[in-house]
Scaffold this active site. Sequence first.
Site, PDB file in Angstrom:
ATOM      1  CG  ASP A  40      -1.953   1.092   1.187  1.00 49.40           C
ATOM      2  OD1 ASP A  40      -1.861   1.959   0.287  1.00 49.40           O
ATOM      3  OD2 ASP A  40      -2.854   1.085   2.054  1.00 49.40           O
ATOM      4  CG  ASN A  46      -6.119   2.091   1.063  1.00 49.27           C
ATOM      5  OD1 ASN A  46      -5.531   2.023  -0.010  1.00 49.27           O
ATOM      6  ND2 ASN A  46      -5.522   1.882   2.219  1.00 49.27           N
ATOM      7  N   GLY A  62      -5.729  -2.565   0.187  1.00 48.67           N
ATOM      8  CA  GLY A  62      -4.980  -1.302   0.067  1.00 48.67           C
ATOM      9  C   GLY A  62      -3.809  -1.273  -0.903  1.00 48.67           C
ATOM     10  CG  ASP A 204     -21.517 -15.667  -9.649  1.00 48.33           C
ATOM     11  OD1 ASP A 204     -20.322 -15.596 -10.024  1.00 48.33           O
ATOM     12  OD2 ASP A 204     -21.905 -15.235  -8.540  1.00 48.33           O
ATOM     13  NE  ARG A 235      -3.563 -15.087 -15.886  1.00 51.10           N
ATOM     14  CZ  ARG A 235      -4.754 -15.374 -15.373  1.00 51.10           C
ATOM     15  NH1 ARG A 235      -5.796 -14.589 -15.639  1.00 51.10           N
ATOM     16  NH2 ARG A 235      -4.935 -16.405 -14.585  1.00 51.10           N
ATOM     17  CG  ASP A 237      -9.238 -14.715 -16.270  1.00 52.03           C
ATOM     18  OD1 ASP A 237      -8.488 -15.289 -15.469  1.00 52.03           O
ATOM     19  OD2 ASP A 237     -10.487 -14.684 -16.154  1.00 52.03           O
ATOM     20  CD  GLU A 265      -6.823 -19.252 -15.823  1.00 52.23           C
ATOM     21  OE1 GLU A 265      -7.116 -19.929 -14.829  1.00 52.23           O
ATOM     22  OE2 GLU A 265      -7.679 -18.580 -16.452  1.00 52.23           O
ATOM     23  CG  HIS A 335      -4.261 -15.845  -8.739  1.00 46.05           C
ATOM     24  ND1 HIS A 335      -3.475 -16.183  -9.820  1.00 46.05           N
ATOM     25  CD2 HIS A 335      -5.461 -15.489  -9.246  1.00 46.05           C
ATOM     26  CE1 HIS A 335      -4.180 -16.036 -10.929  1.00 46.05           C
ATOM     27  NE2 HIS A 335      -5.389 -15.609 -10.612  1.00 46.05           N
ATOM     28  CG  ASP A 336      -6.705 -19.075  -9.966  1.00 47.08           C
ATOM     29  OD1 ASP A 336      -7.391 -18.397  -9.173  1.00 47.08           O
ATOM     30  OD2 ASP A 336      -6.513 -18.746 -11.149  1.00 47.08           O
TER      31      ASP A 336
END
Length: 691
Positions: A40, A46, A62, A204, A235, A237, A265, A335-336
Amino acid sequence: MVVLVMMYSSSSVMKATSDVNKVNYSQDTIYQIVTDRFHDGDPSNNPEGQLYSQTDLHKYMGGDWKGIIEKINDGYFTDLGITALWISQPVENIYNVHPEGYTSYHGYWARDYKKTNPFYGDFEDFDELINVAHSNGIKIIMDFTPNHSSPALETDTSYVENGAIYDEGSLISNYSNDTHGIFHHNEGTDFSSYEDGIYKNLYDLADYDLQNEVLDQYLKDSIELWLDKGIDGIRVDAVKHMSQGWQETLVNHIYSYQPVFTFGEWFLGQGEVDTKNHDFANESGMSLLDFQYGQQIRAVLMSEEENWLDYQDMIEETSISYQEVNDQVTFIDNHDMSRFQKESASNLNTEMALAVLLTSRGVPTIYYGTEQYLTGESDPENRKPMPGFDKTTKAYQIISKLAHLRKSNLALGYGKTTERWVNEDVYIYERKFEDHIVVTAINSGENSYTITNMNTDLPEGTYSDVLDGLLNGNSLNVDGDGTVSEFELQANEVAVWEITVANDDPKIGHVGPMAGQPGNEITVNGEGFGDTPGDVLFDDNGASITTWSDSEIVLTVPEVSGGLYDVKVVTADSVESNAYLNVEVLTNHLLPVRIVVEQASTNYGEDIYVVGNTQELGNWDTDKAIGPFFNQVMYSYPTWYYDVSVPADYPLEYKFIKKDTEGNVIWESGTNHTYTVPSEGTDVITSIWRD
Ligand code: NOJ
Ligand code: NOJ
Ligand code: CA
Ligand code: CA
């Protein structure tokens, strides 16, 4: 004076320039940042209230571009050897909180692709990020989500933001009142087929109908905006959830406007091997995140369910199934998936995995915090804030040494891989490009091994460990005939040995992009091209040269007909390089067209394909016909459809064929179908199968 005036007056349309090579990542090490979780640098931007928390990992926390800038300026990345940062999608995301308490902190829920996410910063901050990054030799890769907008429900307009998407603030459509028809309305995918995953919603998330002309134009204009801002890579998605045809038009648009390295990805689970994934990497013009690699190294060094023999099989297999294996983007976690480092485990396996990752084929990516041994199982635990910026951790030092080696020794970026010694616990492999060689030895078992009968292309001599003993590596002795003196490889030892000798003979290591129409820019890298311009040949056709140096040539694709070409460099002294195979020349810039064929009844095991008179339609070669067509979601059997990319303004001739799993072909009878592709936009063409 006149020139100066012109320069100033055109500055608003001038593209940000930089010295970084935007299409060749062979010497780069990427660092993946979840922008909100990194640092941050500006608390004043923020969010407030429901969107923000210092403890709830589903909320904004942040992190911002100012924070990344601060860390570039204090040398955190350059000391780490990092030369590219992959940041969260920078565009404005939704502000509402999802009923489950989730927010858009990750950047995957776009609202307006032509605005910034204000919690990351404004355009001024973004410009500063690009400038500071470039002046430190760092590229910026942006995440991009052309598959969907944000969570929405067909029946509930008040659900989150109803998938609404805006063009610089003015509403285009929302999901339940889709005035422009930009969304699919086919409910959620059950992931049962490739088609189902493309044309139905991913969870969804309001799924785009990318064949919609308004949307197609909007997304392509949006990416131009970010290219103008100076980004160096994209990148993409969820590429498994969009048609390959439309995505070919997207990359072609990028490569025609401002070529930057673009990788998609396509998630694969552990042990999953998918030929569609390989086909996409080989044909779409995009690289892929290499999940096959990532899952395999996790199986060996994280879960320890498999061993180096399995790993070597994967290296062999992918060296064939990916035509450009060095251009796929490798990683050990992201992150997945759960973080590689387990709370209860020692740091050793993470350190060993990093050493292997950074010396293997592919463009390596470090997920933020791995160098700080950050832990976390599933989302959002795997996206915790950066715990600190300690430059003394062993992981930081290992990455630093090897990322620097990647810059200095071309074997890592361009080289082939040869296995030199392997068993369940030990893997010794050599990367080699001409006289640039890197040998890595790892023993992840519990016993020491005596290594005998090992060969190498390293010349005679004694080589010290590039890691300086960080993982207990020793030096290596090579005898005159390429045999290695017997040595002990201790339990949990990793050693890296190298030599790099420049060569005067021309040798191509990389061509990018691998597809483009006449007039598009392509960059050839390697060594020994000489300082005086020679020629670059597409088969026998010379390309016009824009710039030429001993290691890099920028050229434009010559006016040849669409097809696959072997590219060669011929030096001013008439020395020919190796041929770089299968560079695809397109007939013209590509537009997305949906091809529909009605009344095409098939026997069990047969599918419909289209084949025609251009490279894009397989040049009448039934092995290269486009398909198999779909027949479930947008249209139903016996109507079939497929979204293809075809050359603008071109008079196509084509036929449909039936092909079975053994490759038997039944042609349509009668004359060819004909259709002239428009100059812009999208289209649908519908035909009836000619029995
Ligand atoms: C894949 C991304 O990596 C993931 O984090 C995201 O939630 C989905 N695609 C949807 O955008
Ligand atoms: C589909 C073909 O399969 C592929 O080889 C080609 O790259 C694209 N169309 C674009 O022409
Ligand atoms: Ca902030
Ligand atoms: Ca989709």
